[in-house]
Design a protein around this motif. Structure first.
Motif, short mmCIF file in Angstrom:
data_model
loop_
_atom_site.label_atom_id
_atom_site.label_comp_id
_atom_site.label_asym_id
_atom_site.label_seq_id
_atom_site.Cartn_x
_atom_site.Cartn_y
_atom_site.Cartn_z
N TYR A 1 1.10 7.29 -6.53
CA TYR A 1 -0.27 7.86 -6.49
C TYR A 1 -0.25 9.37 -6.25
N ASP B 1 0.66 7.43 -11.71
CA ASP B 1 0.38 6.41 -11.00
C ASP B 1 1.15 5.22 -11.38
N THR C 1 -5.33 6.40 6.21
CA THR C 1 -4.70 5.44 5.08
C THR C 1 -4.47 4.19 5.67
N ARG D 1 2.21 1.85 -3.43
CA ARG D 1 1.41 2.41 -4.52
C ARG D 1 1.00 3.71 -4.22
N ARG D 2 0.60 4.02 -2.57
CA ARG D 2 0.22 5.40 -2.40
C ARG D 2 1.51 6.62 -2.66
N MET E 1 1.36 8.49 3.38
CA MET E 1 0.51 7.60 4.07
C MET E 1 0.14 8.44 5.51
N LYS F 1 0.70 -1.36 0.06
CA LYS F 1 0.02 -0.03 0.09
C LYS F 1 0.71 1.18 0.01
#
Length: 393
Positions: free
Chosen positions: A112, A117, A268, A108-109, A264, A105
């Motif tokens: 993003y 992305d 999140t 990927r965050r 994060m 996560k």
């Protein structure tokens, strides 16, 4: 009729009542020398006095608060991890599998938030990152994923050691991270050479990727450094920790640089039990012991002694063993006979080992194992090998 415990494990017919250091006493009174350490979990052995003290002291105060409030024990452990690693921040979990979920996560965050992305993560043959949906998708091994589809997308598994495939994949625009174990555990005790780990760091820097290291099994002093990547002189962006960090108490963590972790923000991610006072009180004591340079020097010395004796074992039983592999006190015996047979023969010799892929016998003793126990361990392995050789003759 299905048993009351879901039958997902193939258990040995052994039950243990007490443990002390490198030894376990079975309910029938037999004493086993433990070279599995709960699969690298009991880093300081069984019932280590300092850990018992830390746990019982905390148990008389507060067990659980939830992360709605400040937890001083969690802050203490976080400060120790930041002090002794590359990281700027950490998040506490209950296991390595949960650490994997957050690492995915977080990577990927990051992309993003930064844009564009880039959700795809590169992994490698033989990897093992846990048994959650993300972790089995990362592995992609048939035995892990069969019957559990559809798999979580966004992972590409590459052949181990195929540098051309790696370089080509890393250049693809939707790839955002590389996830790798510095020493594969379940995959057969396969160390990633220092030059390759340095190459991965350089490749990530070249293409703007995050390097995620899974040190769940090879970390916490097991290779003779606090974390295995230190031997290569590099640092990851994100690292997964578990197993040995709790010394037997369920505990895991993700540690990261400020840049990788910054997206994060509140809400999140979360965990009900992660970073609870009991686990963190024990984890802080483990960190204090294992991060001591003198302790790590001893791990290295004992690792050399154990490896030397294992080389002699291979030479004495070439029909049973092929080679020794691994790093520090994370060693493997590549077997010529089925490794499950060696594990079983070990039960008769009252020694515990762990099977791994590639027909390898894993040896993951407590980091506190003594010289005398190393001698006894190889003597018992010798008896197990002799029994196998005799039965095959």
């Amino acid at each position: 009729m299905i048993p009351s415990i879901l039958p997902t494990y193939s258990r040995a017919p052994l039950s243990f009542e007490t443990g002390a250091g490198s030894w376990l006493t079975a309910t029938d009174g037999r004493r086993f020398l433990d070279l599995g350490a709960g699969i690298a979990v009991n880093a300081l052995g069984h019932a280590h006095p300092a850990l018992v003290e830390a746990l019982t002291e905390q148990a008389g105060k507060i067990w659980h608060l939830s992360n709605l409030y400040d937890i001083p024990q969690q802050q203490r452990l976080a400060d120790l991890l930041v002090e002794h690693t590359f990281a700027d921040t950490c998040f506490f979990t209950n296991s390595g599998t949960e650490a994997c979920e957050l690492a995915v996560k977080m990577a990927r965050r990051y992309h993003y938030a930064k844009g564009p992305d880039r959700p795809r993560i590169l992994t490698f043959d033989g990897c093992f990152h846990g048994r959650s949906s993300a972790a089995i998708a990362a592995s992609g091994a048939p035995k892990m994923v069969e019957g559990f589809g559809p798999l979580l997308p966004g992972f590409t598994r590459l052949p181990w050691g195929d540098h051309e495939a790696l370089r080509a994949a890393a250049a693809e625009p939707d790839v955002g991270a590389i996830l790798v174990e510095p020493v594969q555990g379940e995959g057969g005790i396969r160390p990633l050479p220092d030059a390759c780990l340095k190459g991965l760091r350089d490749l990530c820097d070249e293409h703007g990727l995050l390097l995620i290291l899974d040190e769940v099994q090879c970390g916490m002093g097991r290779t003779g450094r606090l974390f295995a990547h230190e031997w290569a002189g590099i640092a990851p962006d994100i690292m997964m920790i578990a197993k040995g960090i709790g010394g037997g108490f369920p505990l895991g963590a993700v540690v990261a640089t400020e840049e990788a972790a910054a997206p994060m923000t509140a809400g999140t991610h979360g965990s009900t039990y992660g970073g609870n006072p009991l686990a963190c009180a024990v984890g802080a004591r483990v960190m204090e012991i294992v991060s001591d340079p003198a302790f790590l020097d001893e791990v290295n010395r004992k690792a050399g002694l154990l490896r030397q004796r294992l080389e002699g074992l291979v030479a004495a039983h070439p029909q049973v063993f092929e080679e020794v592999r691994g790093a520090g006190l994370m060693l493997g015996l590549k077997c010529r006979v089925p490794n499950a047979e060696v594990v079983k023969a070990g039960y008769d010799a009252e020694i515990l080992t762990v099977a791994a892929a590639d027909n390898v016998l894993r040896l993951l003793p407590p980091l506190t194992i003594t010289d005398d126990e190393i001698a006894e361990a190889t003597a018992r392995l010798d008896r197990a090998a002799a029994a196998l050789a005799g039965s095959a003759a």
